[in-house]
Design a protein around this motif. Structure first.
Motif, PDB file in Angstrom:
ATOM      1  N   PRO A  22      57.332 -73.351 -82.197  1.00 24.61           N
ATOM      2  CA  PRO A  22      56.992 -73.641 -83.601  1.00 24.61           C
ATOM      3  C   PRO A  22      58.205 -73.602 -84.532  1.00 24.61           C
ATOM      4  CG  PRO A  22      55.367 -72.168 -82.645  1.00 24.61           C
ATOM      5  CD  PRO A  22      56.490 -72.258 -81.652  1.00 24.61           C
ATOM      6  N   THR A  23      59.151 -72.710 -84.245  1.00 26.70           N
ATOM      7  CA  THR A  23      60.368 -72.640 -85.068  1.00 26.70           C
ATOM      8  C   THR A  23      61.227 -73.872 -84.855  1.00 26.70           C
ATOM      9  OG1 THR A  23      60.312 -70.224 -84.906  1.00 26.70           O
ATOM     10  CG2 THR A  23      62.373 -71.234 -85.625  1.00 26.70           C
ATOM     11  N   ARG A  24      61.371 -74.290 -83.603  1.00 24.12           N
ATOM     12  CA  ARG A  24      62.095 -75.540 -83.309  1.00 24.12           C
ATOM     13  C   ARG A  24      61.520 -76.697 -84.107  1.00 24.12           C
ATOM     14  NH1 ARG A  24      60.438 -76.897 -78.005  1.00 24.12           N
ATOM     15  NH2 ARG A  24      61.258 -78.953 -78.535  1.00 24.12           N
ATOM     16  N   LEU A  25      60.198 -76.787 -84.122  1.00 21.78           N
ATOM     17  CA  LEU A  25      59.545 -77.907 -84.792  1.00 21.78           C
ATOM     18  C   LEU A  25      59.705 -77.829 -86.311  1.00 21.78           C
ATOM     19  CD1 LEU A  25      56.293 -78.169 -82.632  1.00 21.78           C
ATOM     20  CD2 LEU A  25      58.401 -79.487 -82.439  1.00 21.78           C
ATOM     21  N   ARG A  26      59.692 -76.617 -86.858  1.00 18.98           N
ATOM     22  CA  ARG A  26      59.913 -76.486 -88.314  1.00 18.98           C
ATOM     23  C   ARG A  26      61.313 -76.965 -88.687  1.00 18.98           C
ATOM     24  NH1 ARG A  26      56.734 -71.743 -87.863  1.00 18.98           N
ATOM     25  NH2 ARG A  26      58.577 -70.432 -87.579  1.00 18.98           N
ATOM     26  N   TRP A  27      62.311 -76.572 -87.902  1.00 22.89           N
ATOM     27  CA  TRP A  27      63.667 -77.040 -88.167  1.00 22.89           C
ATOM     28  C   TRP A  27      63.745 -78.557 -88.067  1.00 22.89           C
ATOM     29  CZ3 TRP A  27      67.396 -74.837 -90.649  1.00 22.89           C
ATOM     30  CH2 TRP A  27      67.522 -73.441 -90.648  1.00 22.89           C
ATOM     31  N   GLY A  28      63.068 -79.143 -87.089  1.00 20.99           N
ATOM     32  CA  GLY A  28      63.063 -80.595 -86.949  1.00 20.99           C
ATOM     33  C   GLY A  28      62.472 -81.278 -88.167  1.00 20.99           C
ATOM     34  N   VAL A  95      60.675 -80.612 -70.858  1.00 22.18           N
ATOM     35  CA  VAL A  95      61.063 -81.998 -70.556  1.00 22.18           C
ATOM     36  C   VAL A  95      60.486 -82.347 -69.184  1.00 22.18           C
ATOM     37  CG1 VAL A  95      62.962 -83.640 -70.392  1.00 22.18           C
ATOM     38  CG2 VAL A  95      63.199 -81.605 -71.841  1.00 22.18           C
ATOM     39  N   ARG A  96      59.402 -83.095 -69.195  1.00 19.29           N
ATOM     40  CA  ARG A  96      58.664 -83.371 -67.962  1.00 19.29           C
ATOM     41  C   ARG A  96      59.115 -84.683 -67.334  1.00 19.29           C
ATOM     42  NH1 ARG A  96      54.077 -80.088 -67.652  1.00 19.29           N
ATOM     43  NH2 ARG A  96      54.552 -78.171 -68.807  1.00 19.29           N
ATOM     44  N   LEU A  97      59.440 -84.622 -66.055  1.00 19.32           N
ATOM     45  CA  LEU A  97      59.788 -85.828 -65.301  1.00 19.32           C
ATOM     46  C   LEU A  97      58.540 -86.446 -64.701  1.00 19.32           C
ATOM     47  CD1 LEU A  97      63.001 -85.089 -63.159  1.00 19.32           C
ATOM     48  CD2 LEU A  97      62.820 -86.419 -65.256  1.00 19.32           C
ATOM     49  N   GLN A  98      58.509 -87.760 -64.706  1.00 12.63           N
ATOM     50  CA  GLN A  98      57.465 -88.511 -64.021  1.00 12.63           C
ATOM     51  C   GLN A  98      58.137 -89.603 -63.195  1.00 12.63           C
ATOM     52  OE1 GLN A  98      55.467 -89.925 -67.538  1.00 12.63           O
ATOM     53  NE2 GLN A  98      53.908 -88.337 -67.428  1.00 12.63           N
ATOM     54  N   GLY A  99      57.731 -89.737 -61.956  1.00 12.78           N
ATOM     55  CA  GLY A  99      58.254 -90.803 -61.112  1.00 12.78           C
ATOM     56  C   GLY A  99      59.556 -90.471 -60.404  1.00 12.78           C
ATOM     57  N   GLU A 100      59.891 -89.179 -60.293  1.00 15.56           N
ATOM     58  CA  GLU A 100      61.154 -88.832 -59.630  1.00 15.56           C
ATOM     59  C   GLU A 100      61.177 -89.250 -58.169  1.00 15.56           C
ATOM     60  OE1 GLU A 100      59.182 -84.721 -60.392  1.00 15.56           O
ATOM     61  OE2 GLU A 100      58.947 -86.783 -61.071  1.00 15.56           O
ATOM     62  N   HIS A 101      59.984 -89.503 -57.592  1.00 14.41           N
ATOM     63  CA  HIS A 101      59.946 -89.955 -56.204  1.00 14.41           C
ATOM     64  C   HIS A 101      60.669 -91.296 -56.027  1.00 14.41           C
ATOM     65  CE1 HIS A 101      56.445 -91.892 -58.068  1.00 14.41           C
ATOM     66  NE2 HIS A 101      56.555 -92.830 -57.146  1.00 14.41           N
ATOM     67  N   HIS A 102      60.730 -92.101 -57.096  1.00 14.33           N
ATOM     68  CA  HIS A 102      61.467 -93.366 -56.989  1.00 14.33           C
ATOM     69  C   HIS A 102      62.948 -93.108 -56.722  1.00 14.33           C
ATOM     70  CE1 HIS A 102      58.027 -95.727 -58.090  1.00 14.33           C
ATOM     71  NE2 HIS A 102      57.891 -95.139 -59.264  1.00 14.33           N
ATOM     72  N   ASP A 233      57.301 -86.102 -78.235  1.00 14.39           N
ATOM     73  CA  ASP A 233      56.112 -85.882 -79.054  1.00 14.39           C
ATOM     74  C   ASP A 233      56.492 -84.880 -80.146  1.00 14.39           C
ATOM     75  OD1 ASP A 233      53.750 -85.041 -80.226  1.00 14.39           O
ATOM     76  OD2 ASP A 233      52.611 -85.063 -78.362  1.00 14.39           O
ATOM     77  N   PRO A 234      56.641 -85.318 -81.407  1.00 15.44           N
ATOM     78  CA  PRO A 234      57.120 -84.406 -82.452  1.00 15.44           C
ATOM     79  C   PRO A 234      56.097 -83.346 -82.840  1.00 15.44           C
ATOM     80  CG  PRO A 234      56.483 -86.494 -83.417  1.00 15.44           C
ATOM     81  CD  PRO A 234      56.370 -86.669 -81.930  1.00 15.44           C
ATOM     82  N   ASP A 235      54.865 -83.526 -82.440  1.00 12.12           N
ATOM     83  CA  ASP A 235      53.837 -82.534 -82.779  1.00 12.12           C
ATOM     84  C   ASP A 235      53.843 -81.342 -81.825  1.00 12.12           C
ATOM     85  OD1 ASP A 235      52.873 -84.070 -84.944  1.00 12.12           O
ATOM     86  OD2 ASP A 235      51.685 -85.289 -83.561  1.00 12.12           O
ATOM     87  N   THR A 236      54.219 -81.580 -80.582  1.00 14.94           N
ATOM     88  CA  THR A 236      54.228 -80.508 -79.576  1.00 14.94           C
ATOM     89  C   THR A 236      55.633 -80.084 -79.164  1.00 14.94           C
ATOM     90  OG1 THR A 236      54.174 -82.035 -77.693  1.00 14.94           O
ATOM     91  CG2 THR A 236      52.053 -81.386 -78.647  1.00 14.94           C
ATOM     92  N   GLY A 237      56.634 -80.932 -79.432  1.00 14.58           N
ATOM     93  CA  GLY A 237      57.988 -80.650 -78.971  1.00 14.58           C
ATOM     94  C   GLY A 237      58.195 -80.955 -77.500  1.00 14.58           C
ATOM     95  N   GLN A 238      57.227 -81.603 -76.876  1.00 18.12           N
ATOM     96  CA  GLN A 238      57.326 -81.935 -75.463  1.00 18.12           C
ATOM     97  C   GLN A 238      57.989 -83.311 -75.283  1.00 18.12           C
ATOM     98  OE1 GLN A 238      56.000 -80.288 -72.426  1.00 18.12           O
ATOM     99  NE2 GLN A 238      56.188 -78.543 -73.805  1.00 18.12           N
ATOM    100  N   TYR A 239      58.793 -83.408 -74.235  1.00 16.02           N
ATOM    101  CA  TYR A 239      59.440 -84.665 -73.880  1.00 16.02           C
ATOM    102  C   TYR A 239      58.834 -85.200 -72.584  1.00 16.02           C
ATOM    103  CZ  TYR A 239      63.265 -83.622 -77.158  1.00 16.02           C
ATOM    104  OH  TYR A 239      64.009 -83.354 -78.280  1.00 16.02           O
ATOM    105  N   SER A 240      58.750 -86.514 -72.489  1.00 20.13           N
ATOM    106  CA  SER A 240      58.358 -87.141 -71.233  1.00 20.13           C
ATOM    107  C   SER A 240      59.462 -88.105 -70.816  1.00 20.13           C
ATOM    108  CB  SER A 240      57.032 -87.893 -71.378  1.00 20.13           C
ATOM    109  OG  SER A 240      57.148 -88.947 -72.303  1.00 20.13           O
ATOM    110  N   VAL A 241      59.846 -88.021 -69.565  1.00 20.40           N
ATOM    111  CA  VAL A 241      60.882 -88.884 -69.003  1.00 20.40           C
ATOM    112  C   VAL A 241      60.252 -89.637 -67.836  1.00 20.40           C
ATOM    113  CG1 VAL A 241      63.171 -89.011 -67.962  1.00 20.40           C
ATOM    114  CG2 VAL A 241      62.665 -87.226 -69.655  1.00 20.40           C
TER     115      VAL A 241
END
Length: 296
Positions: A22-28, A95-102, A233-241
């Motif tokens: 939540p602090t990270r997101l407030r600074w953002g 930071v979640r990876l998707q498709g690393e099997h490729h 996602d600026p609401d959760t601070g989660q990244y998808s790669v």
């Protein structure tokens, strides 16, 4: 006596790396409001880019797109603290990876790999997360003008496993040296480096000086071109790669310009669903065809 900025910068980024989400997101949010007001030249670049690429979009919608862009941009800056100073587990959780099997399949096959990573806001987070997955990788690096900042950036980007930071002066030749050794390269395809080695290839209908290197490397070295698309996602601070499958039959029978146009269309298709995620703050159309006026 020169002021040593490193302890201050490290302390600030270290704080961003350790503070609760939540602090990270407030600074953002705070920085996202401040940045376009303080860096008016960058706000101008964003407005120009959006007007060129989305001329049919009403002005109020382009303005809203610019505001969301700066919110995402600011959050990505704050989160460099997470990438460069946060714990590996927290980075993996955020930071979640998707498709690393490729990538793994290509590594197992001994294929040469070009990780095709367009300039999305989450680019730095994606690069850090991939260095946790890959034992060895290489990418281009532009030396920072401030030596204190340069040292921190270099250490941050080379934090995990073995990362070869290739000077922009060595350019594509430096990446090819690593590729020949079987090391996957993280390639940023959509910066304007001028006319040398480039062609004017449409990007959202605008002729854009675009390096032909990805197509040339794929043809010369039988390298697989693997799209890396990252979002925040600026609401959760989660990244998808998202690591996609290799681009099919690339470059195939296409010449380098036609193959590069194909890659630009791939980028456009990934930008359109949430255009604010793209890095509009850089001067993508800095170099213009002969006789055409500049945009900025």
């Amino acid at each position: 006596m020169a002021f040593d900025k490193k302890p201050l910068i490290r302390a600030l980024l270290g704080y961003f790396g350790r503070c609760p989400t939540p602090t990270r997101l407030r600074w953002g949010r705070v920085l996202g409001w401040l940045v376009p007001r303080l860096l008016k030249s960058r706000a101008h670049i964003v407005r120009v880019n959006l007007a060129q690429c989305f001329p049919d979009l009403p002005q109020d919608q382009r303005d809203a797109l610019a505001r969301r862009h700066f919110r995402l941009l600011a959050q990505s800056f704050v989160d460099r603290g997470l990438c460069w100073f946060g714990s590996p587990q927290r980075i993996q959780d955020t930071v979640r990876l998707q498709g690393e099997h490729h990538l793994q399949t290509l590594l197992d096959q001994g294929r040469r790999i070009v990780m095709f990573a367009p300039h999305f806001i989450a680019l730095d987070a994606a690069a850090t997360r991939l260095t946790l997955f890959l034992r060895e990788s290489a990418t281009l690096y532009t030396r920072q003008s401030d030596p204190d900042v340069d040292e921190i950036v270099r250490q941050g980007r080379g934090r995990f496993n073995q990362v070869h930071l290739i000077s922009r002066h060595d350019g594509v030749r430096g990446l090819i040296r690593q590729l020949r050794r079987g090391i996957p390269v993280y390639y940023l395809p959509d910066m304007d480096f001028g006319r040398q080695g480039s062609a004017f290839v449409p990007f959202f209908g605008v002729p854009a000086a675009t390096l032909l290197s990805a197509a040339q490397i794929a043809a010369s070295w039988d390298a697989a071109v693997v799209p890396i698309i990252s979002r925040l996602d600026p609401d959760t601070g989660q990244y998808s790669v998202h690591i996609g499958p290799p681009v099919t039959d690339f470059p195939g029978a296409d010449d380098p310009v036609a193959a590069t146009a194909r890659l630009n269309r791939l980028i456009e298709a990934e930008v359109r669903p949430d255009a604010a995620q793209y890095y509009w703050v850089h001067r993508r159309f800095k170099t213009r065809p002969e006789g055409q006026p500049g945009f900025y």
